[in-house]
Design an enzyme around this catalytic site. Structure first.
Site, PDB file in Angstrom:
ATOM      1  N   ARG A 106       0.832  -1.187   0.000  1.00  0.00           N
ATOM      2  CA  ARG A 106       0.000   0.000   0.000  1.00  0.00           C
ATOM      3  C   ARG A 106       0.868   1.238   0.000  1.00  0.00           C
ATOM      4  NH1 ARG A 106      -4.158  -0.591   3.474  1.00  0.00           N
ATOM      5  NH2 ARG A 106      -3.981  -2.808   3.812  1.00  0.00           N
ATOM      6  N   VAL A 112      -2.265  -2.321  -3.385  1.00  0.00           N
ATOM      7  CA  VAL A 112      -1.911  -3.325  -4.380  1.00  0.00           C
ATOM      8  C   VAL A 112      -2.337  -4.709  -3.879  1.00  0.00           C
ATOM      9  CG1 VAL A 112      -0.060  -4.302  -5.769  1.00  0.00           C
ATOM     10  CG2 VAL A 112       0.035  -1.920  -5.077  1.00  0.00           C
ATOM     11  N   ASP A 222      11.272   7.585  -8.079  1.00  0.00           N
ATOM     12  CA  ASP A 222      10.928   6.894  -6.823  1.00  0.00           C
ATOM     13  C   ASP A 222      11.707   5.600  -6.671  1.00  0.00           C
ATOM     14  OD1 ASP A 222       9.705   6.760  -4.387  1.00  0.00           O
ATOM     15  OD2 ASP A 222       7.870   5.837  -5.124  1.00  0.00           O
ATOM     16  N   LYS A 224      13.627   3.022  -4.935  1.00  0.00           N
ATOM     17  CA  LYS A 224      13.845   2.583  -3.548  1.00  0.00           C
ATOM     18  C   LYS A 224      13.755   1.071  -3.513  1.00  0.00           C
ATOM     19  CE  LYS A 224       9.001   3.488  -2.466  1.00  0.00           C
ATOM     20  NZ  LYS A 224       8.079   4.108  -1.529  1.00  0.00           N
ATOM     21  N   ASN A 227      10.634  -0.842  -4.455  1.00  0.00           N
ATOM     22  CA  ASN A 227      10.161  -0.818  -5.840  1.00  0.00           C
ATOM     23  C   ASN A 227      11.019  -1.664  -6.780  1.00  0.00           C
ATOM     24  OD1 ASN A 227       7.993   0.751  -5.281  1.00  0.00           O
ATOM     25  ND2 ASN A 227       8.942   2.689  -5.918  1.00  0.00           N
TER      26      ASN A 227
HETATM   27  C1  C58 Z   1       6.197  -4.927  -2.868  1.00  0.00           C
HETATM   28  N1  C58 Z   1       6.992  -3.797  -2.407  1.00  0.00           N
HETATM   29  S1  C58 Z   1       3.017  -0.609  -7.155  1.00  0.00           S
HETATM   30  C2  C58 Z   1       4.721  -4.667  -2.628  1.00  0.00           C
HETATM   31  N2  C58 Z   1       4.270  -3.436  -3.260  1.00  0.00           N
HETATM   32  C3  C58 Z   1       4.049  -3.334  -4.581  1.00  0.00           C
HETATM   33  N3  C58 Z   1       4.234  -4.429  -5.363  1.00  0.00           N
HETATM   34  C4  C58 Z   1       4.053  -4.351  -6.712  1.00  0.00           C
HETATM   35  N4  C58 Z   1       3.711  -3.211  -7.330  1.00  0.00           N
HETATM   36  C5  C58 Z   1       3.509  -2.138  -6.573  1.00  0.00           C
HETATM   37  N5  C58 Z   1       4.622  -7.890  -8.933  1.00  0.00           N
HETATM   38  C6  C58 Z   1       3.646  -2.143  -5.182  1.00  0.00           C
HETATM   39  C7  C58 Z   1       3.288  -0.853  -4.622  1.00  0.00           C
HETATM   40  C8  C58 Z   1       2.912   0.063  -5.605  1.00  0.00           C
HETATM   41  C9  C58 Z   1       2.443   1.461  -5.353  1.00  0.00           C
HETATM   42  C10 C58 Z   1       2.003   1.597  -3.920  1.00  0.00           C
HETATM   43  C11 C58 Z   1       3.010   1.019  -2.970  1.00  0.00           C
HETATM   44  C12 C58 Z   1       3.197  -0.481  -3.187  1.00  0.00           C
HETATM   45  C13 C58 Z   1       4.244  -5.557  -7.491  1.00  0.00           C
HETATM   46  C14 C58 Z   1       4.150  -5.553  -8.886  1.00  0.00           C
HETATM   47  C15 C58 Z   1       4.352  -6.745  -9.570  1.00  0.00           C
HETATM   48  C16 C58 Z   1       4.720  -7.906  -7.593  1.00  0.00           C
HETATM   49  C17 C58 Z   1       4.540  -6.761  -6.839  1.00  0.00           C
HETATM   50  C18 C58 Z   1       6.646  -6.185  -2.131  1.00  0.00           C
HETATM   51  C19 C58 Z   1       6.126  -7.481  -2.729  1.00  0.00           C
HETATM   52  C20 C58 Z   1       6.615  -7.981  -3.921  1.00  0.00           C
HETATM   53  C21 C58 Z   1       6.109  -9.159  -4.482  1.00  0.00           C
HETATM   54  C22 C58 Z   1       5.117  -9.842  -3.819  1.00  0.00           C
HETATM   55  C23 C58 Z   1       4.620  -9.369  -2.607  1.00  0.00           C
HETATM   56  C24 C58 Z   1       5.125  -8.185  -2.057  1.00  0.00           C
END
Ligand code: C58
Length: 278
Positions: A106, A112, A222, A224, A227
């Site tokens: 989030r 997400v 952004d 970090k 990401n």
């Molecule tokens: C990951 N930092 S866009 C969780 N957060 C996000 N994951 C992905 N896209 C996004 N495959 C986020 C966030 C976005 C904007 C608001 C802040 C969070 C994502 C895209 C594609 C996986 C994740 C950590 C994480 C990675 C993989 C699985 C579970 C958690």
């Protein structure tokens, strides 16, 4: 592992650096408490970097489940409105075609979910933006920028691509290809210390991704650990284009103050205009 053990002996602090946000690591003179309170005073409170202790985790998961079920109910209620419309135009993608599994991330304006596309049983990351947050013209610009960046990114090996997007009356949905490897924050916490050759490898892939965006006139703004996602083979992909700036040529500059507190670039802190160097 041996290397890690050795370095733990030579430097007792090596197991600890990530307990503090990265930007504080070099600031050993201030007591941590002081830093922490000044941080919460000036910035938004940060999520804990380390996995909390057992009880805390259980409580968090419980709370999370309630939040998720509320959100999923809310989402399916709001999707009913447009699913009626989309019956007319065949093959339109809408929320009914996805099974929401859990919240994986989030941000300040987006949530997400991990979602399964029922037709193919494939998993996607679904970024949901509340329209009520996007009300003036400037805000609409950044949502459009995000979509444009997705269009550019979809064929690049180190940038997450878009499967589809759609909207309901109250929300916007980006269905993003899902990377199951977690993010670099998670990996760095597990490894305690990233070997130099790994760091070099990730930096190289990140540079290629950023270089590509720059060649399309896009500033990412952004970068970090959260990401930088890892795929099953260990390659990286950048996600979250919500902070991108597009349409800049080589000589133009922009000045919006944005980013994530712990990672703000010096140019931005100094209040200067900046371009791709950011
Ligand atoms: C990951 N930092 S866009 C969780 N957060 C996000 N994951 C992905 N896209 C996004 N495959 C986020 C966030 C976005 C904007 C608001 C802040 C969070 C994502 C895209 C594609 C996986 C994740 C950590 C994480 C990675 C993989 C699985 C579970 C958690």
């Amino acid at each position: 592992q041996q290397e890690l053990q050795q370095s733990s002996i030579t430097n007792g602090k090596i197991n600890q650096p990530l307990k503090q946000p990265l930007s504080q690591i070099n600031d050993n003179k201030k007591p941590l408490n002081e830093l922490r309170s000044s941080l919460t005073k000036h910035n938004k409170p940060q999520a804990p970097l380390f996995t909390p202790k057992q009880n805390e985790t259980e409580i968090e998961i419980k709370e999370m489940k309630e939040i998720i079920s509320n959100e999923i109910n809310q989402l399916s209620n709001s999707s009913n409105i447009t699913s009626n419309n989309s019956n007319n135009n065949n093959r339109q993608i809408c929320l009914d075609q996805f099974e929401l599994i859990k919240v994986i991330g989030r941000g300040s304006y987006a949530k997400v979910f991990l979602a399964e596309y029922k037709k193919t049983k494939k998993c996607y990351a679904m970024k949901v933006i509340k329209k009520s947050i996007v009300n003036d013209d400037e805000d609409i610009d950044w949502v459009q920028t995000e979509k444009h960046v997705f269009e550019q990114a979809t064929n690049h090996p180190f940038l997450v691509g878009l499967h589809s997007c759609f909207q309901t009356e109250s929300r916007l949905f980006f269905v993003i290809e899902y990377l199951c490897g977690g993010d670099l924050m998670y990996h760095m916490q597990r490894k305690r210390r990233l070997p130099e050759d790994h760091a070099r490898f990730y930096s190289a892939e990140i540079s290629i991704a950023l270089g590509y965006l720059h060649s399309k006139g896009i500033i990412y703004r952004d970068l970090k650990l959260d990401n930088v996602l890892l795929d099953i083979e260990g390659h990286i992909k950048l996600t979250d284009y919500g902070m991108c700036k597009e349409g800049l040529n080589r000589y133009e500059k922009t000045g919006t103050f944005c980013g994530t507190p712990n990672y703000i670039a010096p140019e931005m802190l100094r209040g200067e205009d900046y371009n791709f160097s950011i």
